[in-house]
Design an enzyme around this catalytic site. Structure first.
Site, mmCIF file in Angstrom:
data_model
loop_
_atom_site.group_PDB
_atom_site.id
_atom_site.type_symbol
_atom_site.label_atom_id
_atom_site.label_comp_id
_atom_site.label_asym_id
_atom_site.label_seq_id
_atom_site.Cartn_x
_atom_site.Cartn_y
_atom_site.Cartn_z
ATOM 1 N N ASP A 261 3.731 0.253 -4.118
ATOM 2 C CA ASP A 261 2.670 -0.767 -4.038
ATOM 3 C C ASP A 261 1.316 -0.078 -3.878
ATOM 4 O O ASP A 261 0.656 -0.230 -2.856
ATOM 5 C CB ASP A 261 2.943 -1.733 -2.860
ATOM 6 C CG ASP A 261 2.941 -1.040 -1.506
ATOM 7 O OD1 ASP A 261 3.241 0.182 -1.441
ATOM 8 O OD2 ASP A 261 2.628 -1.701 -0.494
ATOM 9 N N HIS B 20 -2.781 9.947 8.234
ATOM 10 C CA HIS B 20 -1.333 9.846 8.058
ATOM 11 C C HIS B 20 -0.998 9.380 6.651
ATOM 12 O O HIS B 20 -1.442 8.312 6.231
ATOM 13 C CB HIS B 20 -0.756 8.889 9.109
ATOM 14 C CG HIS B 20 -1.049 9.351 10.486
ATOM 15 N ND1 HIS B 20 -2.119 8.875 11.213
ATOM 16 C CD2 HIS B 20 -0.451 10.295 11.241
ATOM 17 C CE1 HIS B 20 -2.158 9.496 12.373
ATOM 18 N NE2 HIS B 20 -1.159 10.370 12.422
HETATM 19 C C1 BDR Z 1 3.421 1.909 4.667
HETATM 20 O O1 BDR Z 1 2.668 0.703 4.570
HETATM 21 C C2 BDR Z 1 1.720 0.801 3.549
HETATM 22 O O2 BDR Z 1 0.473 0.323 3.964
HETATM 23 C C3 BDR Z 1 1.674 2.237 3.120
HETATM 24 O O3 BDR Z 1 1.418 2.337 1.728
HETATM 25 C C4 BDR Z 1 3.039 2.760 3.477
HETATM 26 O O4 BDR Z 1 3.964 2.542 2.436
HETATM 27 C C5 BDR Z 1 3.141 2.556 6.008
HETATM 28 O O5 BDR Z 1 3.526 1.698 7.037
HETATM 29 CA CA CA Z 2 3.238 2.032 0.166
#
Ligand code: BDR
Ligand code: CA
Length: 308
Positions: free
Chosen positions: A12, A237
Protein backbone atom coordinates in the site's frame (compact mmCIF):
# COMPACT_ATOMS: atom_id res chain seq x y z
CA UNK A 1 23.55 -18.85 -10.98
CA UNK A 2 20.80 -20.79 -9.14
CA UNK A 3 17.18 -20.17 -10.15
CA UNK A 4 15.85 -16.91 -8.84
CA UNK A 5 13.11 -17.14 -6.19
CA UNK A 6 9.73 -16.02 -7.55
CA UNK A 7 8.49 -13.11 -5.43
CA UNK A 8 5.12 -11.40 -5.23
CA UNK A 9 4.58 -8.29 -3.09
CA UNK A 10 1.27 -7.01 -1.76
CA UNK A 11 1.64 -3.37 -0.78
CA UNK A 12 0.00 0.00 0.00
CA UNK A 13 2.68 2.54 -0.99
CA UNK A 14 3.33 4.37 1.32
CA UNK A 15 6.72 5.87 2.07
CA UNK A 16 8.25 2.83 3.82
CA UNK A 17 6.64 0.48 1.28
CA UNK A 18 8.54 2.38 -1.41
CA UNK A 19 11.94 1.74 0.18
CA UNK A 20 11.08 -1.92 0.67
CA UNK A 21 10.06 -2.19 -2.99
CA UNK A 22 13.34 -0.61 -4.07
CA UNK A 23 15.13 -3.27 -2.01
CA UNK A 24 13.23 -6.01 -3.84
CA UNK A 25 13.98 -4.40 -7.21
CA UNK A 26 17.68 -4.56 -6.31
CA UNK A 27 17.78 -8.24 -5.36
CA UNK A 28 19.65 -10.43 -7.85
CA UNK A 29 18.36 -13.61 -6.18
CA UNK A 30 14.64 -12.89 -6.68
CA UNK A 31 12.38 -12.70 -9.68
CA UNK A 32 9.66 -10.16 -8.96
CA UNK A 33 6.42 -11.22 -10.61
CA UNK A 34 4.38 -8.11 -9.93
CA UNK A 35 2.85 -5.88 -7.29
CA UNK A 36 -0.62 -6.41 -5.91
CA UNK A 37 -1.89 -3.23 -4.34
CA UNK A 38 -4.32 -2.53 -1.54
CA UNK A 39 -5.78 0.50 0.15
CA UNK A 40 -4.20 1.27 3.51
CA UNK A 41 -1.82 4.14 4.05
CA UNK A 42 -4.02 6.11 1.63
CA UNK A 43 -6.83 5.29 -0.80
CA UNK A 44 -6.41 2.72 -3.56
CA UNK A 45 -6.23 5.29 -6.40
CA UNK A 46 -3.16 6.78 -4.77
CA UNK A 47 -1.47 3.52 -3.73
CA UNK A 48 -1.81 2.13 -7.29
CA UNK A 49 -0.53 5.35 -8.83
CA UNK A 50 2.40 5.39 -6.38
CA UNK A 51 3.30 1.79 -7.20
CA UNK A 52 3.31 2.59 -10.93
CA UNK A 53 5.34 5.76 -10.38
CA UNK A 54 7.96 3.97 -8.29
CA UNK A 55 8.40 1.32 -11.00
CA UNK A 56 8.82 4.09 -13.56
CA UNK A 57 11.40 5.96 -11.49
CA UNK A 58 13.32 2.73 -10.84
CA UNK A 59 13.14 1.70 -14.52
CA UNK A 60 11.38 -1.55 -13.64
CA UNK A 61 8.64 -2.98 -15.88
CA UNK A 62 6.23 -4.81 -13.61
CA UNK A 63 2.52 -5.52 -13.71
CA UNK A 64 0.65 -3.63 -10.99
CA UNK A 65 -2.67 -5.20 -9.95
CA UNK A 66 -5.22 -3.01 -8.14
CA UNK A 67 -6.97 -4.77 -5.27
CA UNK A 68 -9.45 -3.93 -2.56
CA UNK A 69 -10.39 -0.29 -1.99
CA UNK A 70 -11.80 -0.90 1.51
CA UNK A 71 -11.35 -3.41 4.36
CA UNK A 72 -13.41 -6.63 4.30
CA UNK A 73 -16.01 -5.56 6.87
CA UNK A 74 -15.57 -2.28 8.74
CA UNK A 75 -14.37 1.07 7.35
CA UNK A 76 -10.97 2.22 8.63
CA UNK A 77 -9.01 5.47 8.74
CA UNK A 78 -5.89 5.86 6.60
CA UNK A 79 -2.37 7.04 7.54
CA UNK A 80 -2.22 10.14 5.34
CA UNK A 81 -1.06 12.08 8.40
CA UNK A 82 2.20 10.07 8.21
CA UNK A 83 2.64 9.48 4.46
CA UNK A 84 1.01 12.61 2.97
CA UNK A 85 -2.43 12.92 1.36
CA UNK A 86 -1.19 11.10 -1.77
CA UNK A 87 0.85 8.59 0.27
CA UNK A 88 4.09 9.84 -1.31
CA UNK A 89 4.67 13.09 0.55
CA UNK A 90 2.53 15.34 -1.72
CA UNK A 91 5.43 16.27 -3.99
CA UNK A 92 3.15 16.73 -7.02
CA UNK A 93 5.08 14.23 -9.17
CA UNK A 94 4.12 13.83 -12.87
CA UNK A 95 1.59 10.99 -13.30
CA UNK A 96 3.05 7.63 -14.34
CA UNK A 97 2.90 6.87 -18.08
CA UNK A 98 1.90 3.20 -17.75
CA UNK A 99 -1.57 2.08 -16.58
CA UNK A 100 -2.35 -0.63 -14.03
CA UNK A 101 -3.54 -4.11 -15.06
CA UNK A 102 -7.25 -4.89 -15.38
CA UNK A 103 -6.95 -8.11 -13.33
CA UNK A 104 -7.88 -7.84 -9.64
CA UNK A 105 -5.03 -8.29 -7.15
CA UNK A 106 -6.70 -11.29 -5.46
CA UNK A 107 -7.12 -13.06 -8.81
CA UNK A 108 -3.54 -12.24 -9.77
CA UNK A 109 -2.31 -13.81 -6.51
CA UNK A 110 -4.19 -16.99 -7.28
CA UNK A 111 -3.04 -17.14 -10.90
CA UNK A 112 0.61 -16.36 -10.13
CA UNK A 113 0.74 -18.90 -7.31
CA UNK A 114 -0.44 -21.54 -9.80
CA UNK A 115 2.15 -20.49 -12.37
CA UNK A 116 4.96 -20.28 -9.76
CA UNK A 117 4.22 -22.76 -6.96
CA UNK A 118 6.47 -22.19 -3.96
CA UNK A 119 6.65 -18.45 -4.47
CA UNK A 120 7.67 -16.01 -1.76
CA UNK A 121 4.77 -13.72 -0.82
CA UNK A 122 5.54 -10.55 1.11
CA UNK A 123 2.66 -8.48 2.49
CA UNK A 124 3.48 -4.90 3.40
CA UNK A 125 -0.02 -3.54 3.92
CA UNK A 126 -3.42 -4.53 5.30
CA UNK A 127 -4.16 -8.15 4.45
CA UNK A 128 -7.44 -7.53 2.59
CA UNK A 129 -6.30 -8.79 -0.84
CA UNK A 130 -4.79 -11.98 0.55
CA UNK A 131 -7.85 -12.70 2.69
CA UNK A 132 -10.09 -12.31 -0.34
CA UNK A 133 -7.82 -14.60 -2.38
CA UNK A 134 -8.00 -17.20 0.42
CA UNK A 135 -11.80 -17.12 0.39
CA UNK A 136 -11.78 -17.54 -3.40
CA UNK A 137 -9.17 -20.30 -3.30
CA UNK A 138 -8.63 -22.05 0.06
CA UNK A 139 -5.87 -24.14 -1.56
CA UNK A 140 -3.69 -21.06 -1.97
CA UNK A 141 -1.42 -21.56 1.11
CA UNK A 142 -0.17 -24.89 -0.26
CA UNK A 143 1.28 -23.04 -3.24
CA UNK A 144 3.03 -20.32 -1.22
CA UNK A 145 6.56 -21.34 -0.25
CA UNK A 146 6.89 -18.63 2.39
CA UNK A 147 4.66 -15.82 3.61
CA UNK A 148 6.21 -12.77 5.27
CA UNK A 149 3.83 -10.26 6.85
CA UNK A 150 4.69 -6.81 8.17
CA UNK A 151 2.15 -6.33 10.91
CA UNK A 152 1.15 -6.59 14.52
CA UNK A 153 2.45 -5.40 17.86
CA UNK A 154 3.39 -8.53 19.70
CA UNK A 155 3.33 -7.16 23.24
CA UNK A 156 0.47 -4.77 22.61
CA UNK A 157 2.44 -1.57 21.95
CA UNK A 158 0.64 -0.42 18.83
CA UNK A 159 1.16 2.54 16.53
CA UNK A 160 -2.38 3.21 15.33
CA UNK A 161 -4.23 2.63 18.59
CA UNK A 162 -2.88 1.80 22.02
CA UNK A 163 -2.58 -1.87 21.18
CA UNK A 164 -2.95 -2.24 17.39
CA UNK A 165 -0.41 -1.83 14.63
CA UNK A 166 -1.65 -0.11 11.46
CA UNK A 167 -1.74 -2.99 8.93
CA UNK A 168 -3.63 -5.31 11.27
CA UNK A 169 -5.72 -2.53 12.80
CA UNK A 170 -6.89 -1.36 9.36
CA UNK A 171 -8.45 -4.74 8.54
CA UNK A 172 -8.48 -7.10 11.54
CA UNK A 173 -10.95 -9.50 9.88
CA UNK A 174 -8.58 -9.95 6.94
CA UNK A 175 -5.64 -10.57 9.28
CA UNK A 176 -7.72 -13.17 11.14
CA UNK A 177 -8.50 -14.99 7.87
CA UNK A 178 -4.82 -15.01 6.87
CA UNK A 179 -3.44 -16.04 10.28
CA UNK A 180 -5.88 -18.96 10.45
CA UNK A 181 -5.24 -20.13 6.88
CA UNK A 182 -1.45 -20.47 6.86
CA UNK A 183 0.13 -23.26 8.88
CA UNK A 184 3.28 -21.20 9.07
CA UNK A 185 4.10 -17.56 8.36
CA UNK A 186 6.72 -15.01 9.32
CA UNK A 187 5.65 -11.93 11.24
CA UNK A 188 7.70 -8.74 11.38
CA UNK A 189 5.90 -6.61 13.92
CA UNK A 190 6.00 -2.92 14.83
CA UNK A 191 7.89 -3.50 18.05
CA UNK A 192 10.70 -5.22 16.12
CA UNK A 193 10.72 -2.17 13.86
CA UNK A 194 11.19 0.09 16.89
CA UNK A 195 14.29 -1.96 17.84
CA UNK A 196 15.80 -1.25 14.41
CA UNK A 197 15.59 2.52 14.09
CA UNK A 198 17.67 4.45 11.57
CA UNK A 199 19.44 7.67 12.61
CA UNK A 200 18.01 10.53 10.54
CA UNK A 201 21.42 12.05 9.82
CA UNK A 202 22.76 8.73 8.50
CA UNK A 203 19.74 8.27 6.25
CA UNK A 204 20.26 11.77 4.87
CA UNK A 205 23.89 10.89 4.08
CA UNK A 206 22.73 7.80 2.15
CA UNK A 207 20.30 9.93 0.15
CA UNK A 208 23.06 12.42 -0.68
CA UNK A 209 25.34 9.61 -1.93
CA UNK A 210 22.69 8.04 -4.18
CA UNK A 211 21.45 8.80 -7.71
CA UNK A 212 18.01 9.61 -9.14
CA UNK A 213 16.23 6.89 -7.13
CA UNK A 214 17.69 8.30 -3.91
CA UNK A 215 16.68 11.83 -4.92
CA UNK A 216 13.10 10.72 -5.62
CA UNK A 217 12.98 8.80 -2.37
CA UNK A 218 14.41 11.71 -0.37
CA UNK A 219 11.66 13.94 -1.82
CA UNK A 220 8.71 11.63 -1.19
CA UNK A 221 9.90 10.77 2.33
CA UNK A 222 10.75 14.32 3.46
CA UNK A 223 7.46 15.09 5.21
CA UNK A 224 7.26 11.69 6.86
CA UNK A 225 10.79 12.08 8.16
CA UNK A 226 9.98 15.51 9.55
CA UNK A 227 6.84 14.13 11.20
CA UNK A 228 8.81 11.21 12.60
CA UNK A 229 11.63 13.38 13.96
CA UNK A 230 9.07 15.61 15.61
CA UNK A 231 7.08 12.73 17.14
CA UNK A 232 9.64 10.00 17.70
CA UNK A 233 13.01 11.75 17.93
CA UNK A 234 16.39 10.80 16.48
CA UNK A 235 15.50 7.46 14.90
CA UNK A 236 13.37 6.86 11.83
CA UNK A 237 11.60 3.55 11.31
CA UNK A 238 11.27 1.74 7.99
CA UNK A 239 8.77 -0.98 8.92
CA UNK A 240 8.30 -2.46 5.47
CA UNK A 241 12.03 -2.36 4.78
CA UNK A 242 12.68 -4.53 7.84
CA UNK A 243 10.11 -7.07 6.65
CA UNK A 244 11.65 -7.03 3.20
CA UNK A 245 15.11 -7.70 4.63
CA UNK A 246 13.77 -10.76 6.48
CA UNK A 247 12.15 -11.90 3.23
CA UNK A 248 15.11 -11.33 0.90
CA UNK A 249 17.95 -12.40 3.20
CA UNK A 250 16.66 -14.72 5.96
CA UNK A 251 20.29 -15.26 7.05
CA UNK A 252 20.27 -11.65 8.29
CA UNK A 253 17.69 -12.57 10.93
CA UNK A 254 19.28 -13.19 14.33
CA UNK A 255 16.28 -14.90 15.94
CA UNK A 256 12.67 -16.00 15.58
CA UNK A 257 10.12 -16.94 18.27
CA UNK A 258 7.43 -19.38 17.14
CA UNK A 259 4.12 -18.76 18.91
CA UNK A 260 0.35 -18.91 18.41
CA UNK A 261 -1.00 -15.50 17.37
CA UNK A 262 -4.65 -14.46 17.20
CA UNK A 263 -6.22 -11.20 16.08
CA UNK A 264 -8.74 -9.36 18.24
CA UNK A 265 -11.62 -8.56 15.89
CA UNK A 266 -14.06 -7.38 18.55
CA UNK A 267 -13.15 -5.63 21.72
CA UNK A 268 -13.78 -2.19 23.11
CA UNK A 269 -10.15 -1.30 23.67
CA UNK A 270 -8.10 -3.69 21.60
CA UNK A 271 -9.67 -4.19 18.16
CA UNK A 272 -6.86 -5.08 15.75
CA UNK A 273 -4.44 -6.18 18.48
CA UNK A 274 -2.31 -9.25 17.82
CA UNK A 275 -2.66 -11.49 20.86
CA UNK A 276 0.46 -13.63 21.20
CA UNK A 277 0.32 -16.72 23.39
CA UNK A 278 3.81 -16.20 24.82
CA UNK A 279 3.38 -18.91 27.45
CA UNK A 280 1.87 -21.48 25.08
CA UNK A 281 -1.20 -21.68 27.32
CA UNK A 282 -3.89 -21.92 24.65
CA UNK A 283 -2.89 -25.18 23.03
CA UNK A 284 -3.43 -23.49 19.67
CA UNK A 285 -0.96 -24.19 16.87
CA UNK A 286 2.12 -21.97 16.90
CA UNK A 287 1.84 -20.74 13.34
CA UNK A 288 3.71 -17.44 13.52
CA UNK A 289 7.47 -17.08 13.50
CA UNK A 290 7.92 -13.70 15.13
CA UNK A 291 11.06 -11.82 14.18
CA UNK A 292 13.28 -11.05 17.17
CA UNK A 293 16.12 -9.21 15.50
CA UNK A 294 18.29 -8.68 12.43
CA UNK A 295 21.91 -7.83 11.81
CA UNK A 296 21.79 -4.01 11.50
CA UNK A 297 24.74 -4.02 9.09
CA UNK A 298 22.78 -6.20 6.64
CA UNK A 299 19.72 -3.95 7.03
CA UNK A 300 21.77 -0.86 6.24
CA UNK A 301 23.46 -2.66 3.34
CA UNK A 302 20.11 -3.43 1.69
CA UNK A 303 18.68 0.01 2.32
CA UNK A 304 21.69 1.58 0.62
CA UNK A 305 21.69 -0.94 -2.22
CA UNK A 306 18.06 -0.03 -2.89
CA UNK A 307 18.98 3.62 -3.44
CA UNK A 308 22.08 3.03 -5.58
C1 BDR B 1 2.92 -0.29 8.65
O1 BDR B 1 1.83 0.62 8.52
C2 BDR B 1 2.02 1.44 7.40
O2 BDR B 1 1.75 2.78 7.70
C3 BDR B 1 3.43 1.23 6.93
O3 BDR B 1 3.50 1.33 5.51
C4 BDR B 1 3.76 -0.15 7.41
O4 BDR B 1 3.37 -1.13 6.47
C5 BDR B 1 3.66 0.02 9.94
O5 BDR B 1 2.80 -0.13 11.03
CA1 CA C 1 2.87 -0.56 4.16
Amino acid sequence: MPDRIPLLIDTDPGVDDAWALLMAFASPAHRLLGLTVTAGNVGLDHTVRNALKLCEVAGVELPVFPGCPVPLVHPAGDAAYVHGRDGFGDTGYLPPARPAEAEHAALAMIRLSRAHPGLLLVCLGPLTNLALALRLDPGLPARIGRLVVMGGAVTGQGNTSVSAEFNIGFDPEAAHVVFEAFESFDLVDWEAVLRHGLPHDEVERWFAEGGPKAAFYAAISRRTREWSEDRRGQLWHCADGLAMLAALEPEAVTGWARRPVAVETGGRLARGATIVDWGNRSGRPARARILEGVDPARFHHWLRLALA
